[in-house]
Design a protein around this motif. Sequence first.
Motif, short mmCIF file in Angstrom:
data_model
loop_
_atom_site.label_atom_id
_atom_site.label_comp_id
_atom_site.label_asym_id
_atom_site.label_seq_id
_atom_site.Cartn_x
_atom_site.Cartn_y
_atom_site.Cartn_z
N THR A 334 0.85 -1.19 0.00
CA THR A 334 0.00 0.00 0.00
C THR A 334 0.89 1.24 0.00
N TYR A 335 0.70 2.11 -0.98
CA TYR A 335 1.44 3.37 -1.06
C TYR A 335 0.44 4.51 -0.86
N GLN A 336 0.84 5.52 -0.09
CA GLN A 336 -0.15 6.55 0.23
C GLN A 336 0.50 7.88 0.60
N HIS A 337 -0.34 8.88 0.63
CA HIS A 337 0.02 10.18 1.19
C HIS A 337 -1.27 10.86 1.61
N SER A 338 -1.21 11.54 2.73
CA SER A 338 -2.37 12.30 3.20
C SER A 338 -2.09 13.78 3.08
N GLY A 339 -3.13 14.57 3.27
CA GLY A 339 -2.98 16.01 3.25
C GLY A 339 -3.93 16.63 4.25
#
Length: 607
Positions: A334-339
Amino acid sequence: MVRTLRGIPLLGCLLGSLGCQGQSPAPPPIPKGDYGAVIRYLQARIPRDMARDNVAGLSIALVNGQELIWARGFGLADKARGVPVTPNTAFRAGGISKLLTATAALQLVEQQRLALDAPIQQTLREFHVRSRFHADPAAADRDITLRRLLSHQSGLPSEHLRDLRSDFAMGQMPMRISGVWLSSPPGSQVAYSNLAYALVGAAIERASGNSFEAQLQHSLLKPLEMNQSGFTGTRSAQDYRAQGYEDGIASPDAQVRDLAAGGLWTSPKDLARYLQMLFAHGLYKDQRLLRSASIEQMFTQQNTGNALDFDCQVGLAWFLAPCGDEPVGPAIRTYQHSGGGDDFAAQLTLLPDQQLGVIIMANDSHAEELVATLATDTLRLMLQAQTGQAVCADDCQAPSHGLKLRHVPAAIDRKRLAGFYATAWGVFRIKDGHSRLAGELAGFDFELLRDDEGWLRAQKKVLGFWLKDLGELSRIQLDVVTVQGRQMLTARSHGQRIAIGERIEPPPLPLAWADTIGTYQVLNTHEPDAPLSGVSVRLEDGFLVMRGQRHDEPLTDYILLPVDNAHAVLAGNGYGLGDTVSRQVNGLSASGYAFKRTQSPHKPLVL
């Protein structure tokens, strides 16, 4: 000095006396290939979740390979004007901006205008650093590379707070922050840094010869037909941009200085095209925007061997593991980024092996937990539709352990653990008293008990009774381990170990720093909404403790460790820690601010 608990899911849940928000009703079985069942469930669930958390507007997009399965808006982009959210409504993307910035930088690497492993000073010649980790100043400058900036391993401070809400040209930042002190040795650990990405943005401008916005539009946004996306302006610049809210109240339309780090306005529908390009190994509608090898670099772990990062894996901009958040499922990459921030919340998560992705954006910063949970649950349903098999992480159900498995640590154990721990959320105090081990962080008090696996767990009492439903609080396991000679407070959440803080022993207190006890106000700032209006320094149990102040709001406590008579650092490692505070004539300086003393150290402080 400006850290708050909002926007930190792990610790926010850990300290909340009632845990995180409750789970939504279980979804129905999803037959193989039936993405319509996923959509019908989300159409029913999302409005309920939004109403529960008082979120005005939300937008979502689902991607399967080269197909945009669904894009839909819910609620209101502007409550006062009654403007609904549509698939084309743009939200502030916050940290997700870094994904586009990293992609644009890699395009210039392919064109040999930038180099991943060359000192960034070759492009930004006016920029240099100061370091207490290097005997040779030139070696410190050489250690700041584009790769380390993109992977949050540059050692630079997390923020440069002064003029954070200004509209200074990006190209001015290298000179403005030149001479900044490093907070950690470059390449030794991941410490999330918006300041690092401000430099990447300046390097993109310098290497391309264009403004950051013009370069991103030319090289990425327009070729991807991301027509609602851009890095400049505020909400008022475009009618399709959403209003941000905090606790249901419209928030100011803040200017963002560090555009490359957090200035993107976009929609989930637009970001879906970006994901499609990644899934196609750099192609979008037969136009190559990025080489496959560059995408592989983005998705290659950059912090291998960094013992202090534990199970948190970072690529170029991307987080390649949940880093303490709930995983989608066992053995599923799982690859991710939040903001977050500026009263918006966003999450972009993709499953590279299955070529599935979900993007969710909302116009309320308190929606961060809703957005993160919804993204994880949606990907599980999409996996079920793809494979016909239900997917769940090992611990996605309520924990089976009970209070009977917990016991008070032994006296020798309590003595070993008691102390002050520097964390990104402030000072975590663990005290041995009355045959109990008590913890306190940011005003939250709880008892620490051992579970049957030997880990510490936080437990809260109300009116003398143990709370029965603690949500995420009952999942987090804490302990202190020694790594590279440092006593690290760690947490195990969903099977992953991450760093929480570092135990700090009281240092000798030089007279020069003892004399800094007092209160201070910011000098010569015209910022309308400055992140800091002042600081205070006090003595507590042998430690100098610095606390930020924003108008009438007290902020986080940090331990101040003197390095010499002129410099001290905020103790610990990670976001906002390791930063240098300097003594000045009748004042202090930190993060670009000068502070003038307003109260004598010989008068009692009222904090």
